[in-house]
Design a protein around this motif. Sequence first.
Motif, short mmCIF file in Angstrom:
data_model
loop_
_atom_site.label_atom_id
_atom_site.label_comp_id
_atom_site.label_asym_id
_atom_site.label_seq_id
_atom_site.Cartn_x
_atom_site.Cartn_y
_atom_site.Cartn_z
N ASN A 86 0.85 -1.19 0.00
CA ASN A 86 0.00 0.00 0.00
C ASN A 86 0.89 1.24 0.00
OD1 ASN A 86 0.89 0.32 2.73
ND2 ASN A 86 -0.76 -1.07 3.37
N ASP A 87 0.29 2.39 0.15
CA ASP A 87 1.06 3.65 0.13
C ASP A 87 1.61 4.02 1.50
OD1 ASP A 87 0.67 4.07 -2.58
OD2 ASP A 87 -1.21 5.19 -2.28
N TYR A 88 1.48 3.11 2.48
CA TYR A 88 1.90 3.42 3.84
C TYR A 88 3.08 2.57 4.30
CZ TYR A 88 -2.64 5.58 3.51
OH TYR A 88 -3.71 6.34 3.08
N ASP A 90 3.84 -0.60 4.04
CA ASP A 90 3.69 -1.98 4.50
C ASP A 90 4.21 -2.96 3.45
OD1 ASP A 90 2.48 -1.51 7.02
OD2 ASP A 90 0.59 -1.06 6.01
N LYS A 163 7.24 -2.34 8.13
CA LYS A 163 6.77 -1.03 7.69
C LYS A 163 7.98 -0.14 7.53
CE LYS A 163 2.87 0.88 9.18
NZ LYS A 163 2.12 1.32 7.96
N TYR A 165 9.94 3.46 6.65
CA TYR A 165 9.84 4.92 6.76
C TYR A 165 11.08 5.55 6.15
CZ TYR A 165 6.45 3.67 10.43
OH TYR A 165 5.41 3.13 11.13
N TYR A 167 7.73 6.21 3.62
CA TYR A 167 7.00 5.22 2.86
C TYR A 167 7.48 5.17 1.41
CZ TYR A 167 3.57 5.95 6.65
OH TYR A 167 2.95 6.07 7.85
#
Length: 253
Positions: A86-88, A90, A163, A165, A167
């Motif tokens: 996704n765009d976050y 993940d 996840k 960072y 993103y």
Amino acid sequence: MAVSIDTVYQRVLALANKEQRGYITPQEFNLFANQAQMDIFEQYFYDENQFIRMHGNSTTYADMVKNLEEKISIFERYDTRLVAANDYGDVLLDTLEDLYRLGMVRVDYDSESSFTLAENIQLKELMTYADSPLTKPTKKRPLYVRYPAKTSSTGKFDRERIKVYPYPKPPSERILVSYVAKPSKAVWGYVVVGENALYDCTDGKSQNFELHVSEENNLVIRILALAGISIKDPTIYQAASAEENKTIQQQKQ
């Protein structure tokens, strides 16, 4: 070079049947074989941690840390390309069905000329890093945390993920992961002729052990120990355990 599943099975049968102590069926052997393979494989990491704290030596073929690294290297997978789900940020790790231990994570940001190494931090440290101008994640110094994701259909947190960072934006910004894979499941495939099970080496029917060829004796010993418990013959278990202990003592002297 892999360890032949048929060679190990024939040795196990010969030793177990030496005094008519019992027959090990192919189904039982396959269960014992995979238990033994995983036991040996998992022990590599404990042994490496122990030996690395001991004084090594300059002998190329007798350095235990180098020997263990050689055995583990069979299962190392480098730079497997993944895309964020996704765009976050993940990245689902359960797409890597053979994942055992995660190693290096690198991120391909469009604004950077090469893949950038991401640092692993604990989830509880995330706010501390994010709030400081010196440690805040950037595309030149990305971070990642690892914690489970929820499966929408079950509501359970049973999906492996990291996840990242900042993103990465799919699909152009990719992630490269290096990891240690689990050994493939060992299978002694067979066909029944008359009343006898005969080895079938046809592709897809059998799968050799993936462990280093030097582990053949250890596999036989560990499978015999498991078989001794199964057929309730303590002499087989005791003999196999004694042989295993002797091998361990030789390695740690």
